[in-house]
Motif scaffolding. Structure first.
Motif, short mmCIF file in Angstrom:
data_model
loop_
_atom_site.label_atom_id
_atom_site.label_comp_id
_atom_site.label_asym_id
_atom_site.label_seq_id
_atom_site.Cartn_x
_atom_site.Cartn_y
_atom_site.Cartn_z
N LEU A 1 -7.08 -0.46 11.71
CA LEU A 1 -5.74 -0.62 12.27
C LEU A 1 -5.01 -1.74 11.53
O LEU A 1 -5.50 -2.86 11.43
N VAL A 2 -3.83 -1.40 11.02
CA VAL A 2 -3.01 -2.37 10.29
C VAL A 2 -1.85 -2.80 11.18
O VAL A 2 -1.09 -1.97 11.68
N THR A 3 -1.73 -4.11 11.38
CA THR A 3 -0.61 -4.68 12.14
C THR A 3 -0.04 -5.85 11.35
O THR A 3 -0.70 -6.38 10.45
N ALA A 4 1.15 -6.31 11.72
CA ALA A 4 1.80 -7.37 10.96
C ALA A 4 1.84 -8.71 11.67
O ALA A 4 1.83 -9.75 11.03
N HIS A 5 1.91 -8.72 13.01
CA HIS A 5 2.07 -9.97 13.76
C HIS A 5 0.74 -10.50 14.28
O HIS A 5 0.47 -11.71 14.22
#
Length: 567
Positions: free
Chosen positions: A103-107
């Protein structure tokens, strides 16, 4: 796409984020290695089912990855621009998916995600209308990096940087199976341990391991996955056991020889068993296991003290029971001759309580987190005993390795049954009677990238190896010499012990208290003392050139004139 790094405040509190990408993969062979990995994950378009052990169709090496505590790997895409700036040679590889995340997230990142955080995942409409059917995850562990990151980015010693900077990513366990797809929202539901961010966990898991209070607190967190929680429990148990045993343990313990076996015409193996075994505390049974590369110092009845490599096997060598392999040397100084002529089953020998791993001095040899992609062992004769347990242990955790082994003849191969159990293609034997020659130069000049090479054998082999690694520019930190003997001759010299306010002539002992030692030939570094002044004739292989500026090996090195040391 992830927002640019400059727009992301990594310390801003996290309550919700967006799943930018979902990734999975089958096991594949890593480029340039005979090692399988699931790190090369590709984007999944559309919803994918997430069960108790991870995403449907996703595979990983079960030695270090997978299972309920490591079902799903999350990573912050905002780290990649920073990595690219810090390592421009690998900038093109620092893109989402680079760390093998699902899973790729930014925050969300290691500074605002906590152990035990429970999160719900789904589309905004599903989270509002049918939350009871949405995927429910719980943060379980910080990611523990291994050599595969080094190999993936072609950066030596990269893996430890990930925890030093707290950019490892983290694992989830699946509390309620469900579906996930790119664009879904991930929301924080509950946070039982707000003080224990991933970054704080790593502070005590890696950077500050001796804080007893923090180790005890972290060992009590039920939501922390077994890999890390067991590590903290083991530290607590070891600390308690160490305190309890400190006054009881003598420097030497009695061992009985329970097996003597003829391995070859020149080599005997001996299994020694403690008469009064040390019982580990409950839950810390691994604390008595000996690491591959360990030495045992044995006090013989004739007054000699000799150090021998413990030959394993690695799965059951402990401080209470271990095996030695000893060759009868033609010019024996008394150690091997005594074992061969006087030591039989039932014989009682004294063994030092200090078991030191010589191979750990220059590298994290048997810990895949050390970052070495491949290990090459070069041995001659009884030199095999220094490396056999390491080979077995590395293969048990799917780390790439090979052995080049020179013998006088096929009849001179000890521990033949264990060599035959290593993976096909691992062992190359050079039989002198068949005209086969160990070509060290050919091995050294073809060393693959990010490889550690080790040598152990007769003096001629060691001298040739030392000359060749220097000739071909093998970095100092990527070679280890396991010597059988060392030159300890030389004139006495005066050593002032700065922290004891006295003087003495240095002869392997400082005053009335012997310096701790193990291998006695300068391999392991146990006898290292701080050098405060003066010039030293450095011998042995345990110290790097940089370390020799501030330290010396008491067992083999010699002062030139007057030196000042600290022990």
């Amino acid at each position: 796409m992830a927002e640019p790094q400059s727009k992301i405040d990594l310390y801003a509190p996290f309550e919700r984020d967006t799943i930018l990408e979902v990734r999975a993969s089958k096991m594949k062979k890593m480029r340039g290695l005979e090692v399988m990995s699931g790190i090369d994950k590709t984007i999944i378009n559309g919803p994918v089912y997430v069960g108790r052990t991870g995403l449907e169709g996703d595979e990983s090496d079960p030695t270090f990855h997978g299972g309920v505590d490591k079902a799903v790997h999350g990573y912050c895409s905002s780290h990649y621009p920073t990595w690219a700036t810090e390592h421009p040679s690998a900038a093109a590889a620092f893109v989402p998916g680079g760390f093998g995340e699902n899973l790729v997230t930014a925050h969300m990142n290691e500074r605002n995600v906590c152990i035990g955080d429970t999160m719900i995942v789904g589309s905004p409409s599903a989270l509002t209308s049918t939350p009871e059917s949405c995927l429910l995850l719980q943060v379980s562990l910080p990611r523990q990096p291994c050599f595969k990151l080094n190999h993936r980015f072609q950066l030596k010693k990269f893996a430890p940087l990930t925890w030093k900077h707290s950019r490892t990513g983290w694992y989830y366990r699946v509390l309620r199976p469900g579906f996930v797809q790119a664009g879904d929202e991930i929301r924080l539901v509950s946070r039982p341990h707000p003080q224990w961010t991933i970054e704080q966990i790593q502070e005590y898991l890696h950077r500050n391991q001796d804080d007893e209070a923090m180790n005890a607190e972290l060992a009590s967190i039920e939501e922390l996955g077994a890999e890390s929680r067991d590590a903290f429990k083991a530290r607590v148990a070891r600390s308690a056991a160490k305190k309890k045993r400190a006054e009881k343990l003598a420097r030497w313990r009695d061992f009985r020889v329970v097996e003597r076996r003829q391995e070859t015409s020149r080599i005997l193996s001996f299994i020694l068993e403690a008469i009064d075994p040390i019982i580990p505390p409950p839950g810390d049974e691994k604390s008595i296991l000996l690491k591959p590369g360990a030495h045992a110092r044995v006090k013989l009845d004739n007054g000699l003290v000799r150090a021998y490599s413990i030959v394993g096997p690695s799965s059951c060598s402990t401080i209470n029971r271990f095996q030695l392999g000893i060759a009868l040397e033609p010019h024996s100084r008394g150690g091997s001759a005594y074992f061969h002529s006087h030591v039989f089953e039932g014989h009682i020998l004294q063994v030092s309580t200090t078991f030191t791993n010589a191979l750990s001095g220059n590298n994290n040899n048997n810990n895949s987190a050390g970052g070495i992609s491949h290990h090459i062992y070069v041995a001659g004769g009884v030199g095999l005993t220094a490396f056999l347990t390491s080979l077995e242990q590395l293969q048990s955790i799917h780390v790439s390795c090979e052995l080049h082994y020179a013998v006088r003849s096929n009849k001179d191969i000890p521990f033949r049954d264990r060599l035959s159990q290593l993976n096909p293609g691992t062992v190359k034997i050079y039989d002198k009677t068949q005209g086969e020659r160990l070509n060290i130069e050919d091995i050294v000049k073809k060393i693959p990238w990010n490889t550690m090479i080790y040598f152990c054998g007769p003096k001629s082999l060691m001298l040739e190896a030392a000359q060749l690694v220097k000739q071909y520019g093998v970095p100092e930190g990527e070679v280890h010499f396991e010597a059988f003997e060392a030159d300890v001759g030389g004139d006495p010299f005066e050593a002032v012990v700065a922290n004891r306010n006295d003087k003495m002539v240095l002869q392997r002992e400082f005053g009335d208290e012997e310096v701790e030692g193990s291998c006695c030939v300068g391999n392991c570094g146990t006898c290292k003392v701080n050098l405060k002044g003066g010039r030293v004739d450095h011998r042995g292989t345990a110290l790097t050139a940089e370390e020799k500026e501030e330290a010396m090996l008491a067992c083999v090195s010699r002062g030139v004139g007057r030196i000042v040391i600290e022990i």
